[in-house]
Design a protein around this motif. Structure first.
Motif, PDB file in Angstrom:
ATOM      1  N   GLY A  14       0.740  -1.297   0.014  1.00 37.92           N
ATOM      2  CA  GLY A  14      -0.023  -0.121  -0.109  1.00 37.92           C
ATOM      3  C   GLY A  14       0.855   1.201  -0.091  1.00 37.92           C
ATOM      4  N   ASP A  15       0.204   2.429  -0.494  1.00 40.02           N
ATOM      5  CA  ASP A  15       0.886   3.662  -0.435  1.00 40.02           C
ATOM      6  C   ASP A  15       0.269   4.527   0.740  1.00 40.02           C
ATOM      7  N   THR A  16      -1.034   4.438   0.914  1.00 40.34           N
ATOM      8  CA  THR A  16      -1.523   5.100   1.904  1.00 40.34           C
ATOM      9  C   THR A  16      -2.590   4.453   2.688  1.00 40.34           C
ATOM     10  N   LEU A  17      -2.714   4.724   4.175  1.00 46.02           N
ATOM     11  CA  LEU A  17      -3.748   3.841   5.090  1.00 46.02           C
ATOM     12  C   LEU A  17      -4.483   4.917   5.803  1.00 46.02           C
ATOM     13  N   THR A  18      -5.892   4.547   5.461  1.00 44.09           N
ATOM     14  CA  THR A  18      -6.859   5.046   6.320  1.00 44.09           C
ATOM     15  C   THR A  18      -7.449   4.322   7.375  1.00 44.09           C
ATOM     16  N   ILE A  19      -7.468   4.460   8.507  1.00 43.47           N
ATOM     17  CA  ILE A  19      -7.900   3.759   9.637  1.00 43.47           C
ATOM     18  C   ILE A  19      -9.390   4.375  10.040  1.00 43.47           C
ATOM     19  N   ILE A  20     -10.480   3.689  10.355  1.00 42.74           N
ATOM     20  CA  ILE A  20     -11.708   4.103  10.440  1.00 42.74           C
ATOM     21  C   ILE A  20     -12.135   3.618  11.997  1.00 42.74           C
ATOM     22  N   CYS A  21     -11.989   4.641  12.802  1.00 42.10           N
ATOM     23  CA  CYS A  21     -12.719   4.095  14.101  1.00 42.10           C
ATOM     24  C   CYS A  21     -14.171   4.187  14.079  1.00 42.10           C
ATOM     25  N   HIS A  22     -14.847   3.371  14.895  1.00 42.09           N
ATOM     26  CA  HIS A  22     -16.396   3.198  15.109  1.00 42.09           C
ATOM     27  C   HIS A  22     -16.761   4.642  15.633  1.00 42.09           C
ATOM     28  N   ASN A  23     -18.179   4.798  15.736  1.00 42.72           N
ATOM     29  CA  ASN A  23     -18.511   6.034  16.295  1.00 42.72           C
ATOM     30  C   ASN A  23     -18.234   6.053  17.633  1.00 42.72           C
ATOM     31  N   ASN A  24     -17.901   7.354  17.983  1.00 39.28           N
ATOM     32  CA  ASN A  24     -17.612   7.780  19.613  1.00 39.28           C
ATOM     33  C   ASN A  24     -16.753   6.709  20.000  1.00 39.28           C
ATOM     34  N   PRO A  25     -15.317   6.652  19.537  1.00 42.90           N
ATOM     35  CA  PRO A  25     -14.501   5.594  19.540  1.00 42.90           C
ATOM     36  C   PRO A  25     -14.043   5.563  21.135  1.00 42.90           C
ATOM     37  N   ASP A  26     -13.670   4.437  21.706  1.00 47.64           N
ATOM     38  CA  ASP A  26     -13.311   4.215  22.817  1.00 47.64           C
ATOM     39  C   ASP A  26     -11.774   3.703  23.168  1.00 47.64           C
ATOM     40  N   ASP A  47       2.113   7.843   4.596  1.00 46.87           N
ATOM     41  CA  ASP A  47       0.815   8.429   4.573  1.00 46.87           C
ATOM     42  C   ASP A  47      -0.439   7.761   5.430  1.00 46.87           C
ATOM     43  N   ARG A  48      -0.606   8.122   6.510  1.00 46.78           N
ATOM     44  CA  ARG A  48      -1.459   7.582   7.330  1.00 46.78           C
ATOM     45  C   ARG A  48      -2.398   8.256   7.976  1.00 46.78           C
ATOM     46  N   ARG A  49      -3.741   7.848   8.339  1.00 44.56           N
ATOM     47  CA  ARG A  49      -4.476   9.026   9.006  1.00 44.56           C
ATOM     48  C   ARG A  49      -5.618   7.935   9.759  1.00 44.56           C
ATOM     49  N   ILE A  50      -6.030   8.412  10.907  1.00 47.49           N
ATOM     50  CA  ILE A  50      -6.955   7.855  11.678  1.00 47.49           C
ATOM     51  C   ILE A  50      -8.197   8.924  11.645  1.00 47.49           C
ATOM     52  N   LEU A  51      -9.496   8.124  11.326  1.00 48.93           N
ATOM     53  CA  LEU A  51     -10.646   8.927  11.246  1.00 48.93           C
ATOM     54  C   LEU A  51     -11.667   8.468  12.186  1.00 48.93           C
ATOM     55  N   TYR A  52     -12.553   9.418  12.738  1.00 48.55           N
ATOM     56  CA  TYR A  52     -13.638   9.137  13.550  1.00 48.55           C
ATOM     57  C   TYR A  52     -14.832   9.875  13.320  1.00 48.55           C
ATOM     58  N   SER A  53     -16.056   9.341  13.798  1.00 48.62           N
ATOM     59  CA  SER A  53     -16.987   9.949  13.619  1.00 48.62           C
ATOM     60  C   SER A  53     -17.828   9.963  15.151  1.00 48.62           C
ATOM     61  N   GLY A  86      -3.483   1.814  -4.414  1.00 42.61           N
ATOM     62  CA  GLY A  86      -2.535   1.693  -3.007  1.00 42.61           C
ATOM     63  C   GLY A  86      -3.077   2.415  -2.085  1.00 42.61           C
ATOM     64  N   SER A  87      -4.182   2.911  -1.967  1.00 43.91           N
ATOM     65  CA  SER A  87      -5.130   3.416  -0.959  1.00 43.91           C
ATOM     66  C   SER A  87      -5.604   2.378  -0.167  1.00 43.91           C
ATOM     67  N   LEU A  88      -5.175   1.965   0.929  1.00 42.18           N
ATOM     68  CA  LEU A  88      -5.848   0.912   2.022  1.00 42.18           C
ATOM     69  C   LEU A  88      -6.896   1.670   2.932  1.00 42.18           C
ATOM     70  N   LEU A  89      -7.960   0.719   3.154  1.00 42.03           N
ATOM     71  CA  LEU A  89      -8.806   1.216   4.242  1.00 42.03           C
ATOM     72  C   LEU A  89      -8.991   0.135   5.245  1.00 42.03           C
ATOM     73  N   ALA A  90      -8.929   0.379   6.483  1.00 39.92           N
ATOM     74  CA  ALA A  90      -9.213  -0.429   7.876  1.00 39.92           C
ATOM     75  C   ALA A  90      -9.798  -0.063   8.589  1.00 39.92           C
ATOM     76  N   PHE A  91     -10.516  -1.195   9.271  1.00 36.60           N
ATOM     77  CA  PHE A  91     -11.399  -1.028  10.341  1.00 36.60           C
ATOM     78  C   PHE A  91     -11.120  -1.506  11.649  1.00 36.60           C
ATOM     79  N   VAL A  92     -10.864  -1.208  12.603  1.00 34.59           N
ATOM     80  CA  VAL A  92     -10.568  -1.848  13.981  1.00 34.59           C
ATOM     81  C   VAL A  92     -11.612  -1.517  15.097  1.00 34.59           C
ATOM     82  N   ASP A  93     -11.803  -2.649  15.759  1.00 35.89           N
ATOM     83  CA  ASP A  93     -12.747  -2.617  16.666  1.00 35.89           C
ATOM     84  C   ASP A  93     -14.339  -2.607  16.170  1.00 35.89           C
ATOM     85  N   HIS A  94     -14.376  -2.675  14.856  1.00 35.25           N
ATOM     86  CA  HIS A  94     -15.702  -2.710  14.222  1.00 35.25           C
ATOM     87  C   HIS A  94     -15.554  -3.471  12.880  1.00 35.25           C
TER      88      HIS A  94
END
Length: 342
Positions: A14-26, A47-53, A86-94
């Motif tokens: 991969g070239d980039t990684l976007t990590i998605i947190c679940h809503n209201n992450p703990d 190129d990495r980022r952690i996103l939350y909602s 090369g833009s990867l998408l990951a979910f953790v804890d959901h």
């Protein structure tokens, strides 16, 4: 090859990684995202980022983000749509797009690492272990096996997440949590752990817990309560944790109205009850609910409730009556149990 090696190989392409947190992450979600980002960095993804909602509103979660300097960004749909190869998408804890997250249903996901019950998980890499006490436990295994540098911040985050998710190694814990904690303890910052464990409590949280105590009804070994309308969603699990310690209570469920939804939080030590299944049954068809045997939650849009009246007091009374009835049915409480009040 091991799961850790498979993950490393996928990330290496991969070239980039976007990590998605679940809503209201703990803490479990946040620590897992931090660890996955460190693994990606070790294999060359810069190129990495952690996103939350939602919100990081729980005082412990806010302290976790601030003290550990976790770089979170608000969820942006543009970052998950029409991604380059090369833009990867990951979910953790959901695990599933559209379920406890704002990712559009049907979005292609590259990595899923989770310990919550879920069906029909689709991703290029999946490590779904319902038996694990925490998603952070799984990420700790990866960090160890891949020899990723475990500095004080990462070790403290993962250790605190495991402790919090298992309620101090008392809920849903397995040998893997103890093994992970033994490794992380050697690297963690004890002073930082202590600060994370004792954050200040807001007045809104204290008020909500007080309201839940006042409104409690005990039905056999089950306690059901509500906080009315609150701006502090995270006070619900805190109230449920507290009320579950009441003598004779094995199951505690607390609900309340937050903005335009009814939120529910539940705890249970009753071997006869799978509280995640009970909530899923109680709110099937009207909302989203579920979780583990001992810990669960849910959310129901106000929807039709709000159409009955514009008077907030009447709305609260209607919600209390209907939600309580659904919980009584979902928990299979008998008429005798439903009549015992505290």
């Amino acid at each position: 090859m091991s799961k850790a090696s498979d993950l490393r190989d996928l990330l290496a392409d991969g070239d980039t990684l976007t990590i998605i947190c679940h809503n209201n992450p703990d803490p479990d979600c946040l620590a897992s995202a931090l660890a996955l980002g460190r693994i990606a960095a070790a294999v060359g993804i810069d190129d990495r980022r952690i996103l939350y909602s939602g919100d990081v509103s729980h005082q412990q979660n806010r302290a976790f983000v601030n003290l550990l300097d976790i770089d979170l960004q608000p969820f942006d749909p543009a970052l998950v749509r029409d991604r380059a190869p090369g833009s990867l998408l990951a979910f953790v804890d959901h695990a599933v797009p559209g379920a406890n997250n704002r990712v559009p249903e049907g979005t292609a996901v590259d990595v899923v690492i989770d310990h919550h019950p879920a069906d029909e998980i689709e991703a290029r890499f999946v490590d779904h272990r319902e038996s694990a006490g925490a998603t952070a436990t799984i990420l700790t295994e990866y960090v160890r096996e891949l020899a990723v540098e475990t500095d004080a911040a990462l070790a403290t985050a993962l250790l605190f997440a495991i402790r919090r998710e298992t309620l101090g190694f008392l809920r849903g814990v397995t040998r893997a949590e103890y093994d992970a904690a033994g490794y992380l303890h050697e690297h963690a910052n004890d002073d930082l752990l202590a600060r994370l464990s004792t954050p200040s409590v807001s007045g809104a949280t204290l008020d909500a817990i007080a309201t839940a105590i006042q409104n409690r009804t005990v039905r056999g070994a089950a306690l059901i309560s509500h906080v009315g309308r609150t701006t502090d969603r995270d006070s619900l699990p805190q109230a449920a944790d507290y009320l579950a310690t009441l003598e004779g209570v094995e199951t505690a469920v607390v609900f309340g109205i937050v903005e335009e939804s009814i939120h529910v939080s539940a705890r249970s030590t009753d071997p006869r009850v799978h509280i995640g299944d009970a909530l899923a049954e109680a709110f099937a068809g009207v909302g989203s609910a579920g979780g583990h045997r001992e810990m669960a939650g849910g959310e129901v849009p106000l929807g039709i409730f709000a159409d009955y009246t514009t008077d907030d007091a009447q709305l609260l009374a209607i919600v209390e009556q209907i939600v309580t009835a659904r919980l009584v049915a979902g928990l299979n409480l008998t008429e005798g149990e439903a009549g015992d009040e505290e």
